[in-house]
Design a protein around this motif. Structure first.
Motif, mmCIF file in Angstrom:
data_model
loop_
_atom_site.group_PDB
_atom_site.id
_atom_site.type_symbol
_atom_site.label_atom_id
_atom_site.label_comp_id
_atom_site.label_asym_id
_atom_site.label_seq_id
_atom_site.Cartn_x
_atom_site.Cartn_y
_atom_site.Cartn_z
ATOM 1 N N PRO A 102 -32.864 6.963 88.989
ATOM 2 C CA PRO A 102 -33.835 6.468 89.739
ATOM 3 C C PRO A 102 -34.914 7.515 90.327
ATOM 4 C CG PRO A 102 -31.941 6.398 90.997
ATOM 5 C CD PRO A 102 -31.446 6.890 89.743
ATOM 6 N N GLY A 103 -36.112 7.197 90.688
ATOM 7 C CA GLY A 103 -36.776 8.237 91.449
ATOM 8 C C GLY A 103 -37.212 9.397 90.348
ATOM 9 N N PRO A 104 -37.859 10.271 90.871
ATOM 10 C CA PRO A 104 -38.328 11.561 90.133
ATOM 11 C C PRO A 104 -37.024 12.501 89.999
ATOM 12 C CG PRO A 104 -39.052 11.728 92.786
ATOM 13 C CD PRO A 104 -38.641 10.296 92.142
ATOM 14 N N VAL A 105 -37.060 13.190 88.731
ATOM 15 C CA VAL A 105 -35.712 13.932 88.249
ATOM 16 C C VAL A 105 -36.299 15.390 88.083
ATOM 17 C CG1 VAL A 105 -34.090 14.388 86.681
ATOM 18 C CG2 VAL A 105 -34.490 12.164 87.320
ATOM 19 N N ARG A 106 -35.777 16.425 88.751
ATOM 20 C CA ARG A 106 -36.165 17.775 88.630
ATOM 21 C C ARG A 106 -34.799 18.574 88.305
ATOM 22 N NH1 ARG A 106 -37.571 16.166 93.668
ATOM 23 N NH2 ARG A 106 -35.870 17.285 94.538
ATOM 24 N N PHE A 107 -34.917 19.647 87.358
ATOM 25 C CA PHE A 107 -33.881 20.379 86.791
ATOM 26 C C PHE A 107 -34.250 22.044 87.237
ATOM 27 C CE2 PHE A 107 -34.553 16.877 84.152
ATOM 28 C CZ PHE A 107 -33.331 16.409 83.812
ATOM 29 N N GLY A 108 -33.254 22.669 86.827
ATOM 30 C CA GLY A 108 -33.018 24.239 87.274
ATOM 31 C C GLY A 108 -33.237 24.280 89.005
ATOM 32 N N GLN A 109 -32.468 23.292 89.520
ATOM 33 C CA GLN A 109 -32.506 23.523 90.996
ATOM 34 C C GLN A 109 -31.004 24.286 91.428
ATOM 35 O OE1 GLN A 109 -35.046 21.727 92.757
ATOM 36 N NE2 GLN A 109 -35.641 21.891 90.918
ATOM 37 N N ALA A 110 -31.333 24.685 92.820
ATOM 38 C CA ALA A 110 -30.086 25.645 93.273
ATOM 39 C C ALA A 110 -28.642 24.792 93.087
ATOM 40 C CB ALA A 110 -30.432 25.960 94.528
ATOM 41 N N ALA A 111 -28.953 23.469 93.349
ATOM 42 C CA ALA A 111 -27.801 22.331 93.243
ATOM 43 C C ALA A 111 -27.983 21.258 92.982
ATOM 44 C CB ALA A 111 -27.095 22.583 94.686
ATOM 45 N N THR A 112 -27.256 20.508 92.413
ATOM 46 C CA THR A 112 -27.299 19.266 91.951
ATOM 47 C C THR A 112 -27.643 18.324 93.258
ATOM 48 O OG1 THR A 112 -26.310 19.254 89.912
ATOM 49 C CG2 THR A 112 -26.400 17.006 91.110
ATOM 50 N N SER A 113 -28.438 17.393 93.523
ATOM 51 C CA SER A 113 -28.557 16.443 94.573
ATOM 52 C C SER A 113 -29.140 15.239 94.510
ATOM 53 C CB SER A 113 -29.342 17.224 95.777
ATOM 54 O OG SER A 113 -30.600 17.367 95.318
ATOM 55 N N VAL A 114 -28.880 14.239 95.322
ATOM 56 C CA VAL A 114 -29.544 12.928 95.245
ATOM 57 C C VAL A 114 -30.173 12.697 96.744
ATOM 58 C CG1 VAL A 114 -27.472 11.643 95.515
ATOM 59 C CG2 VAL A 114 -29.666 10.471 94.890
ATOM 60 N N SER A 115 -31.339 11.992 97.018
ATOM 61 C CA SER A 115 -31.824 12.024 98.257
ATOM 62 C C SER A 115 -32.341 10.662 98.584
ATOM 63 C CB SER A 115 -33.051 12.896 98.542
ATOM 64 O OG SER A 115 -32.466 14.385 98.504
ATOM 65 N N PHE A 116 -32.167 10.078 99.890
ATOM 66 C CA PHE A 116 -32.379 8.833 100.270
ATOM 67 C C PHE A 116 -33.106 9.001 101.508
ATOM 68 C CE2 PHE A 116 -28.438 8.588 98.036
ATOM 69 C CZ PHE A 116 -28.262 7.277 97.138
ATOM 70 N N SER A 117 -33.902 7.783 101.793
ATOM 71 C CA SER A 117 -34.692 7.593 103.022
ATOM 72 C C SER A 117 -33.447 7.438 104.170
ATOM 73 C CB SER A 117 -35.845 6.649 102.853
ATOM 74 O OG SER A 117 -35.895 6.136 104.179
#
Length: 338
Positions: free
Chosen positions: A184-199
């Motif tokens: 769900p939502g926008p997905v980005r790669f090459g980040q410092a760590a894997t994460s998922v964000s909620f309001s």
């Protein structure tokens, strides 16, 4: 027959990453056969499997390995972990507390990663960070954990929860577009760590779930939490449902727009915003229904071609080869485990 999205073989292969480090090719092939998947399909680049086949394969591998996360982490996640995770969440006063407990639970089980929850500017983020700088992420393990975080939070609330974004600590996989709608939502790669964000407002909500409902959720695992976003309420899913009910009659963009009470231009804009188009959705539905009928029935190919809106069988053959790299007859033969 219920129309459900099929799963690209690349997703199934990625699921087996951990299993292949521990099991031989013979074991993998035997488990595929038990799940109703011909081992030949595992080696066919354009193949797809049904959602039910994917779930049976997951269940079979997990049982055979004694690992609910399929060898994707440094230590096995023993049978019963998901049940006891759920039990630890049921009496939480809010989703925020439940998901904090979620992170604490996994930190007791994982040696190579630590889950953390942080809050800032109205956003709560759960991060999957390596304990050592030398740890190399297993992409599917991270994808699976993101699915479990979102899927369990959504199950607790009784609806698919919106997310602010998903980040992965690895490069964009080849053919990611094939299963991007799993996240769900926008997905980005090459980040410092894997994460998922909620309001934070979303996670402040309360919920009410019973032990009996949890046991049902565990029995259906991993179907509910892996495929949560296959069933979410988007324009794309509404168009899929409309098209699937009218495939044999030749549905048009105008028909779909009228059913959703909007103009053709407005529908096209909404689908474009979701990264697709009416034509692409229609082709996906045709492909998925055709594959399911080939795998689940012995209907004549001419009848299947007509049922998904083709005026003649040669045109269906050409389209099916474009979708899967195979003829319908060849696909059915490779999909058969009998």
């Amino acid at each position: 027959m219920q129309e459900r999205a099929t799963v690209p073989i690349s997703f199934l292969r990625n699921m087996l990453t951990g299993a292949r480090r521990q099991l031989g090719a013979h074991d993998i092939d035997a488990l595929a056969t038990q799940a109703g998947i011909s081992p030949l399909l595992l080696r066919q680049g354009g193949a797809r499997v049904t959602r039910e086949q994917f779930v049976r394969m997951y269940e079979g591998v997990a049982l055979f390995m004694g690992d609910e996360m399929l060898g994707l982490w440094s230590r096995p996640i023993r049978a019963g972990a998901l049940k006891y995770l759920g039990l630890s969440l049921l009496d939480a006063p809010s989703l925020m507390v439940a998901m904090y407990r979620f992170t604490r639970f996994w930190n007791l089980l994982l040696d190579d990663y630590r889950l953390r929850m942080a809050r800032a500017n109205g956003v709560a983020t759960i991060t999957i960070a390596p304990r050592l700088d030398t740890t190399t992420p297993t992409p599917f393990g991270h994808e699976l954990m993101v699915k479990l975080i979102h899927g369990m939070a959504s199950w607790l609330q009784g609806r698919q929860l919106p997310v602010q974004g998903v980040g992965f600590a690895f490069r964009r996989p080849a053919k990611f577009d094939e299963y991007a709608n799993l996240f769900p939502g926008p997905v980005r790669f090459g980040q410092a760590a894997t994460s998922v964000s909620f309001s934070e407002a979303v996670l402040r909500q309360t919920f009410r779930r019973t032990r009996g409902e949890l046991l049902d959720f565990v029995r259906r695992a991993p179907d509910d939490w892996i495929f949560t976003t296959f069933d979410h309420d988007t324009t794309r899913s509404s168009v899929r449902d409309f098209v699937a009910a009218r495939l044999a009659t030749g549905v048009t963009l105008g028909d779909a727009a009228a059913s959703l009470h909007m103009s053709e231009r407005a529908l096209s804009r909404k689908l474009a915003a979701e990264g697709t188009s009416f034509r692409a959705v229609k082709e996906e539905v045709r492909r998925d229904v055709a594959i399911q009928r080939l795998v689940k029935t012995r209907e004549p190919i001419d009848l299947i071609a007509a049922s998904v809106g083709f005026d003649n069988t040669p045109a269906f053959h050409r389209a099916f080869r474009t979708w899967t790299g195979s003829t319908p007859r060849g696909y059915r033969r490779r999909a058969s485990t009998g």
